[in-house]
Scaffold this motif. Structure first.
Motif, PDB file in Angstrom:
ATOM      1  N   THR A  16       0.816  -1.093  -0.015  1.00 28.82           N
ATOM      2  CA  THR A  16       0.117  -0.048   0.060  1.00 28.82           C
ATOM      3  C   THR A  16       0.891   1.201   0.162  1.00 28.82           C
ATOM      4  O   THR A  16       2.108   1.261   0.565  1.00 28.82           O
ATOM      5  CB  THR A  16      -1.021  -0.006   1.007  1.00 28.82           C
ATOM      6  N   SER A  18       2.857   4.674   0.908  1.00 28.81           N
ATOM      7  CA  SER A  18       3.505   5.243   2.145  1.00 28.81           C
ATOM      8  C   SER A  18       2.811   6.345   2.847  1.00 28.81           C
ATOM      9  O   SER A  18       2.949   6.622   3.866  1.00 28.81           O
ATOM     10  CB  SER A  18       4.852   5.491   1.850  1.00 28.81           C
ATOM     11  N   PHE A  19       1.881   6.945   2.028  1.00 27.06           N
ATOM     12  CA  PHE A  19       0.893   7.988   2.576  1.00 27.06           C
ATOM     13  C   PHE A  19      -0.566   7.607   2.809  1.00 27.06           C
ATOM     14  O   PHE A  19      -1.052   6.507   2.296  1.00 27.06           O
ATOM     15  CB  PHE A  19       0.899   9.362   1.584  1.00 27.06           C
ATOM     16  N   HIS A  20      -1.443   8.403   3.418  1.00 26.40           N
ATOM     17  CA  HIS A  20      -2.775   8.003   3.806  1.00 26.40           C
ATOM     18  C   HIS A  20      -3.632   8.919   3.034  1.00 26.40           C
ATOM     19  O   HIS A  20      -3.380  10.363   3.225  1.00 26.40           O
ATOM     20  CB  HIS A  20      -2.700   7.896   5.189  1.00 26.40           C
ATOM     21  N   LEU A  21      -4.695   8.402   2.491  1.00 21.50           N
ATOM     22  CA  LEU A  21      -5.610   9.358   1.597  1.00 21.50           C
ATOM     23  C   LEU A  21      -7.017   8.964   2.305  1.00 21.50           C
ATOM     24  O   LEU A  21      -7.237   7.691   2.821  1.00 21.50           O
ATOM     25  CB  LEU A  21      -5.906   8.839   0.152  1.00 21.50           C
ATOM     26  N   THR A  22      -7.828  10.058   2.578  1.00 18.49           N
ATOM     27  CA  THR A  22      -9.044   9.790   3.452  1.00 18.49           C
ATOM     28  C   THR A  22     -10.117   9.619   2.384  1.00 18.49           C
ATOM     29  O   THR A  22     -11.405   9.199   2.742  1.00 18.49           O
ATOM     30  CB  THR A  22      -9.332  10.887   4.415  1.00 18.49           C
ATOM     31  N   SER A  71       6.146   1.395  -2.517  1.00 18.33           N
ATOM     32  CA  SER A  71       5.200   1.998  -1.631  1.00 18.33           C
ATOM     33  C   SER A  71       4.937   3.621  -2.044  1.00 18.33           C
ATOM     34  O   SER A  71       3.630   3.949  -1.720  1.00 18.33           O
ATOM     35  CB  SER A  71       5.869   2.030  -0.234  1.00 18.33           C
ATOM     36  N   ASN A  75       2.049   7.520  -5.064  1.00 18.05           N
ATOM     37  CA  ASN A  75       2.113   9.201  -4.738  1.00 18.05           C
ATOM     38  C   ASN A  75       2.317  10.106  -5.895  1.00 18.05           C
ATOM     39  O   ASN A  75       3.534  10.612  -6.175  1.00 18.05           O
ATOM     40  CB  ASN A  75       3.326   9.346  -3.711  1.00 18.05           C
ATOM     41  N   GLN A  93      -9.199   3.767  -1.290  1.00 16.31           N
ATOM     42  CA  GLN A  93      -8.645   3.597  -0.077  1.00 16.31           C
ATOM     43  C   GLN A  93      -7.919   2.248   0.105  1.00 16.31           C
ATOM     44  O   GLN A  93      -8.576   1.318  -0.019  1.00 16.31           O
ATOM     45  CB  GLN A  93      -9.454   4.195   1.111  1.00 16.31           C
ATOM     46  N   ASN A  94      -6.612   2.224   0.696  1.00 13.23           N
ATOM     47  CA  ASN A  94      -6.197   0.960   1.094  1.00 13.23           C
ATOM     48  C   ASN A  94      -5.840   0.079  -0.179  1.00 13.23           C
ATOM     49  O   ASN A  94      -5.694  -1.039   0.081  1.00 13.23           O
ATOM     50  CB  ASN A  94      -7.078   0.116   2.060  1.00 13.23           C
TER      51      ASN A  94
END
Length: 364
Positions: A16, A18-22, A71, A75, A93-94
């Motif tokens: 997945t 390396s950053f997080h998206l909501t 990862s 991005n 997401q994920n």
């Protein structure tokens, strides 16, 4: 022919970002994307020879670095469409990149060699794309050559060979200013050798051949595209010629001239002018099963410079050439300025091609 290679899956994992998206994102397909939607993907294998490799070193050093390199894959600067299109690249997401780790008993030296090898020996190393009702990879050309026993092989033109070809073409086309780049000369020579190696099938009324390349449009569009553009920005440029003209004694000069004309059209600008009509004619010819020889990987990709800390790859193989009838081109691994040409042909055709390719250079 079925492969005798045994492949044992060790691990299947999803890497997945390396950053997080909501939120989810969608990237609508553009004109440049949709054209390629029905073409099979390029399947490229990299063969790296790592001396004294141990399971511990692979699992503790190499594999973690591979996962880490994947990862940041998503991005990117993605553009969110104002409305949901029918065809789009979606990010959920994920979501992540699928990574399969496997072990094989295949003969590495055989697979990474230059000689003719059975195409089926490579199939077990190609990951399968997931297909469902709403997510699919369409392939309308992949079965064109099914039922034949194909052999992929690699041949090389040295820098000196290319110089001789350039002089030869210039002697034939004395009064014309042609674009005789390394790419044009190598491609023209390969086209002639392949065409002469093909058997004429009884009842075959197709006497034409399609050949061409994809051109990079990033610096050729007006207004110019932004630097953070994400997606395809290439277009097909092809010529259609009579097979009998390609098989003539001056076939290389004939094909080189056609390719030169295509490149000169690009240099004039307005790359999208008449695109609709050109694509319609090209697709029409393909539906009629007119033979085509296109390039799956040009030398400017510099695939032998893909060093992940294991030195240069020993061999880079484009397996999908056996499905599409295309050829691969790469810079010489030793950096000498030559070009490596990869072809996939039936056994008898490969023998004829090899003879033509080698003997032809003796008389240039």
């Amino acid at each position: 022919m079925a492969s005798n290679n045994s492949v044992k899956i060790q691990e299947v994992t999803k890497v997945t970002p390396s950053f997080h998206l909501t939120t989810d994102f969608s990237l609508p397909l553009t004109f440049f994307d949709i054209f390629w939607f029905r073409f099979p993907p390029v399947e490229r294998l990299y063969f790296y020879q790592i001396n004294n490799l141990t399971p511990h070193f692979f699992n503790s050093i190499i594999l973690p670095k591979l996962k880490q390199s994947l990862s940041p894959f998503f991005n990117r600067n993605l553009l969110r469409p104002q409305e949901t299109p029918k065809l789009a690249i979606h990010y959920f997401q994920n979501d992540g990149v699928s990574l399969t780790v496997a072990e094989s008993n295949a003969d590495f030296n055989y697979l990474s060699g230059n000689g003719a090898r059975e195409a089926a020996e490579f199939h077990s190393f190609i990951p399968q794309l997931s297909v469902s009702d709403d997510k699919a990879a369409l392939d309308v050309f992949a079965k064109r050559r099914s039922g034949f026993q194909l052999c992929p092989s690699h041949f090389e033109l040295s820098r000196e060979d290319i110089k001789k070809l350039r002089v030869k073409v210039q002697e034939v086309k004395k009064s014309e200013q042609l674009h005789l780049s390394t790419f044009v000369l190598t491609y023209a020579y390969a086209i002639v050798c392949i065409t002469k190696s093909k058997r004429e099938e009884e009842g075959n009324t197709n006497t034409k051949l399609i050949f061409g390349f994809t051109a990079d449009y990033r610096t050729r569009l007006e207004p110019p595209i932004p630097g953070n553009y994400f997606g395809n920005c290439v277009g097909p440029h092809a010529a259609i010629a009579e097979v009998k003209d390609i098989k003539k004694e001056d076939g290389v000069s004939f094909v080189a001239e056609k390719l030169s004309e295509l490149i000169k059209e690009l240099e004039k600008g307005s790359v999208l002018g008449g695109t609709g009509e050109k694509l319609a004619e090209l697709i029409k010819m393909m539906k009629q099963w007119v033979r085509a020889i296109v390039v799956a990987g040009p030398p400017m990709f510099e695939v032998y410079g893909s060093d992940f800390g294991w030195d240069r790859p020993k061999k880079v193989e484009i397996v999908s050439t056996g499905k599409t009838g295309s050829i691969s081109m790469a810079e010489s691994r030793d950096g000498s300025g030559g070009v490596e040409v990869g072809v996939a042909l039936e056994k008898q055709e490969m023998e004829i091609f090899a003879s033509l390719f080698v003997d032809g250079l003796k008389h240039v």
